[in-house]
Design an enzyme around this catalytic site. Structure first.
Site, PDB file in Angstrom:
ATOM      1  N   ILE A  17       0.826  -1.224   0.000  1.00  0.00           N
ATOM      2  CA  ILE A  17       0.000   0.000   0.000  1.00  0.00           C
ATOM      3  C   ILE A  17       0.858   1.272   0.000  1.00  0.00           C
ATOM      4  CG2 ILE A  17      -0.312   0.173   2.518  1.00  0.00           C
ATOM      5  CD1 ILE A  17      -3.376   0.779   1.622  1.00  0.00           C
ATOM      6  N   GLY A  38       2.745  -4.158  10.737  1.00  0.00           N
ATOM      7  CA  GLY A  38       1.895  -4.319   9.558  1.00  0.00           C
ATOM      8  C   GLY A  38       1.858  -3.079   8.671  1.00  0.00           C
ATOM      9  N   VAL A  39       0.665  -2.731   8.209  1.00  0.00           N
ATOM     10  CA  VAL A  39       0.465  -1.566   7.345  1.00  0.00           C
ATOM     11  C   VAL A  39       0.960  -0.295   8.051  1.00  0.00           C
ATOM     12  CG1 VAL A  39      -1.331  -0.090   6.351  1.00  0.00           C
ATOM     13  CG2 VAL A  39      -1.499  -2.566   6.102  1.00  0.00           C
ATOM     14  N   ASP A  40       0.628  -0.192   9.327  1.00  0.00           N
ATOM     15  CA  ASP A  40       0.992   0.980  10.124  1.00  0.00           C
ATOM     16  C   ASP A  40       2.509   1.184  10.124  1.00  0.00           C
ATOM     17  OD1 ASP A  40       0.548   3.088  11.842  1.00  0.00           O
ATOM     18  OD2 ASP A  40       0.025   1.865  13.587  1.00  0.00           O
ATOM     19  N   THR A 131      -7.669  -7.162   9.267  1.00  0.00           N
ATOM     20  CA  THR A 131      -7.515  -8.564   8.839  1.00  0.00           C
ATOM     21  C   THR A 131      -6.121  -9.129   9.098  1.00  0.00           C
ATOM     22  OG1 THR A 131      -6.912  -7.997   6.563  1.00  0.00           O
ATOM     23  CG2 THR A 131      -9.257  -8.314   7.031  1.00  0.00           C
ATOM     24  N   TYR A 134      -5.213  -7.780  14.055  1.00  0.00           N
ATOM     25  CA  TYR A 134      -6.490  -7.659  14.762  1.00  0.00           C
ATOM     26  C   TYR A 134      -7.437  -8.841  14.530  1.00  0.00           C
ATOM     27  CZ  TYR A 134      -5.583  -2.979  16.681  1.00  0.00           C
ATOM     28  OH  TYR A 134      -5.093  -1.905  17.383  1.00  0.00           O
TER      29      TYR A 134
END
Ligand code: AR6
Length: 179
Positions: A17, A38-40, A131, A134
């Site tokens: 992303i 993760g994404v964060d 997903t 969490y």
């Protein structure tokens, strides 16, 4: 010229992303807004310290002194990301589905899209919020994501385009089926 249909305004991309060239990427944050994995982690790592600085300013406001509640969203700069903005939202932690998780996850999409519309952003990229760490079951989460985005696009001009970014093959297939 006829306006594009909802399905023409949705894209599915498999990848990272942080590399998306969109007006805003959505961060699957936690309520501290101060970073994580993760994404964060990827967003803060690639976007650099300007994002965290703005998150700290948001946290300093009385509204967010206890953190950003699940389902809500805030917007910051994208720092060094190709995206100009990051919309930070906090997904629900999966506790079995009886603790308001579906409503909270729907709120994440709805409130992120509302912020994008308020800022008249052309394009927004979403990860599969909740997903990962969490633990939200991917199939159910995908169904909520697609439903909320389709509903928003059918009623609103902004954002013009939504990109669903999936990391793995299983997630991509789930989005393909749902779309
Ligand atoms: N690009 C696209 N998708 C990704 C990427 C990436 N770079 N990295 C992971 N995914 P997660 P959550 C997928 O755990 O479940 C953090 O520590 C991943 O495969 O990032 O909402 C926060 O600080 C999964 O499908 O978010 C919170 O504490 C999805 O993105 C907590 O994790 C989301 O996984 C939030 O957990």
């Amino acid at each position: 010229m006829a306006s594009p249909t909802v399905s023409n305004r949705i894209q599915l991309v498999q990848g990272d992303i942080t590399r998306q060239e969109v007006s805003a990427v959505v961060n699957a944050a936690n309520s501290t807004l101060l970073g994580g994995g993760g994404v964060d982690g990827a967003i803060h790592r690639t976007g650099g310290p300007a994002i965290l600085e703005e998150c700290r300013i948001i946290r300093a406001s009385p509204d967010y002194k206890d953190g950003l509640p699940a389902g809500q969203a805030v917007i910051t700069t994208g720092g060094k990301l190709p995206a100009a903005h990051v919309i930070h939202t906090v997904g629900p932690i999966w506790h079995g589905g009886q603790q308001g998780e579906p409503e909270l996850l729907a709120n994440c999409y709805h409130n992120s899209l509302r912020l994008a519309a308020e800022h008249q952003l052309a394009s927004v990229a979403f990860p599969g919020i909740s997903t990962g760490v969490y633990g939200y079951p991917k199939k159910e989460a995908t169904s909520i994501a697609v439903r909320e985005v389709c509903q928003w696009l059918s009623e609103n001009q902004f954002p013009q385009t939504v990109v669903f970014v999936t990391f793995d093959d299983e997630s991509r297939r789930l989005y393909e089926q749902e779309l």
